[in-house]
Design a protein around this motif. Structure first.
Motif, short mmCIF file in Angstrom:
data_model
loop_
_atom_site.label_atom_id
_atom_site.label_comp_id
_atom_site.label_asym_id
_atom_site.label_seq_id
_atom_site.Cartn_x
_atom_site.Cartn_y
_atom_site.Cartn_z
N LYS A 110 0.80 -1.23 0.00
CA LYS A 110 0.00 0.00 0.00
C LYS A 110 0.83 1.28 0.00
O LYS A 110 0.32 2.33 -0.33
CB LYS A 110 -1.01 0.00 1.15
CG LYS A 110 -0.46 0.18 2.53
CD LYS A 110 -1.58 0.16 3.55
CE LYS A 110 -1.05 0.25 4.96
NZ LYS A 110 -2.12 0.07 5.94
N GLU A 118 -9.31 1.74 -2.19
CA GLU A 118 -9.20 1.73 -0.73
C GLU A 118 -10.45 1.08 -0.15
O GLU A 118 -11.57 1.42 -0.53
CB GLU A 118 -9.07 3.15 -0.18
CG GLU A 118 -9.05 3.20 1.33
CD GLU A 118 -8.85 4.59 1.91
OE1 GLU A 118 -9.00 4.73 3.15
OE2 GLU A 118 -8.58 5.54 1.15
N TYR A 130 -6.62 7.56 1.40
CA TYR A 130 -6.51 8.38 0.19
C TYR A 130 -5.88 9.77 0.41
O TYR A 130 -5.18 10.25 -0.49
CB TYR A 130 -7.85 8.51 -0.53
CG TYR A 130 -8.77 9.55 0.03
CD1 TYR A 130 -8.62 10.90 -0.31
CD2 TYR A 130 -9.79 9.21 0.91
CE1 TYR A 130 -9.46 11.86 0.22
CE2 TYR A 130 -10.63 10.17 1.43
CZ TYR A 130 -10.46 11.49 1.09
OH TYR A 130 -11.29 12.44 1.62
N VAL A 136 -4.88 6.24 -4.97
CA VAL A 136 -6.21 5.70 -4.69
C VAL A 136 -7.19 6.29 -5.71
O VAL A 136 -7.30 7.51 -5.85
CB VAL A 136 -6.66 6.01 -3.25
CG1 VAL A 136 -8.12 5.62 -3.04
CG2 VAL A 136 -5.77 5.28 -2.24
#
Length: 175
Positions: A110, A118, A130, A136
């Protein structure tokens, strides 16, 4: 990602949010459309896919850094990282045979920059990802949440909606 030969989509969330559960529900929706999927899952734990007593385990235990186990049904490659390293997604893509894949779904990594959905469950009280991750592209949540207009909100419990979003966003544009 220099080594991404197929479209790449990640799923980012804090542990316990349901990334694997979502993927296990989403994969059948995507594959029934004829898509060939690759999955890369990052683990922060030491894992063992080999079993003591099996030939491949014995060969690795004897000192082989890489063991490839092949049958008419599947292939597994076990590579020891010595010294241990923090894996980078692009390095993993380099060794993944992408020649027949339409899409690669990624769970984890991530902190790396590539398109991600997300997953967010407000009841868990985790902060949203985000604001600190410009990669994202959508948020899948089980509740309405305030978000910028450029981020699509997906219903975390509507697997068909999420599959349609992925197909429309990643498959049609890459064809």
């Amino acid at each position: 990602m220099d080594n991404a030969k197929s479209p790449l989509l990640g799923f980012a969330a804090f542990s316990g949010t349901g990334k694997t559960t979502l993927l296990t529900q989403l994969i059948p929706h995507l594959t029934k459309t004829g898509l060939n999927l690759g999955i890369i899952k990052q683990s922060h734990h030491n894992f063992e896919i080999d079993k003591p007593g099996k030939d491949s385990y014995r060969l690795r235990s004897a000192g082989a850094n890489t063991v490839m186990l092949v049958s008419p049904y599947r292939r597994a490659i076990i590579t020891e990282f010595n010294p241990t390293i923090e894996p980078k997604l692009d390095d993993q893509l380099k060794v993944l045979d992408q020649s027949y894949l339409d899409l690669i779904l990624v769970e984890g990594f991530k902190r790396e920059q590539f398109p991600k959905i997300e997953l967010h469950r407000p009841i868990l009280k985790h902060p949203l990802i985000y604001p600190n991750d410009p990669s994202v592209i959508a948020i899948a949540s089980d509740q309405q949440i305030t978000r910028p207009a450029n981020l699509k909100l997906l219903d975390l419990n509507d697997i068909a909606m999420i599959a349609d979003f992925i197909i429309n966003r990643f498959i049609r544009i890459s064809s």
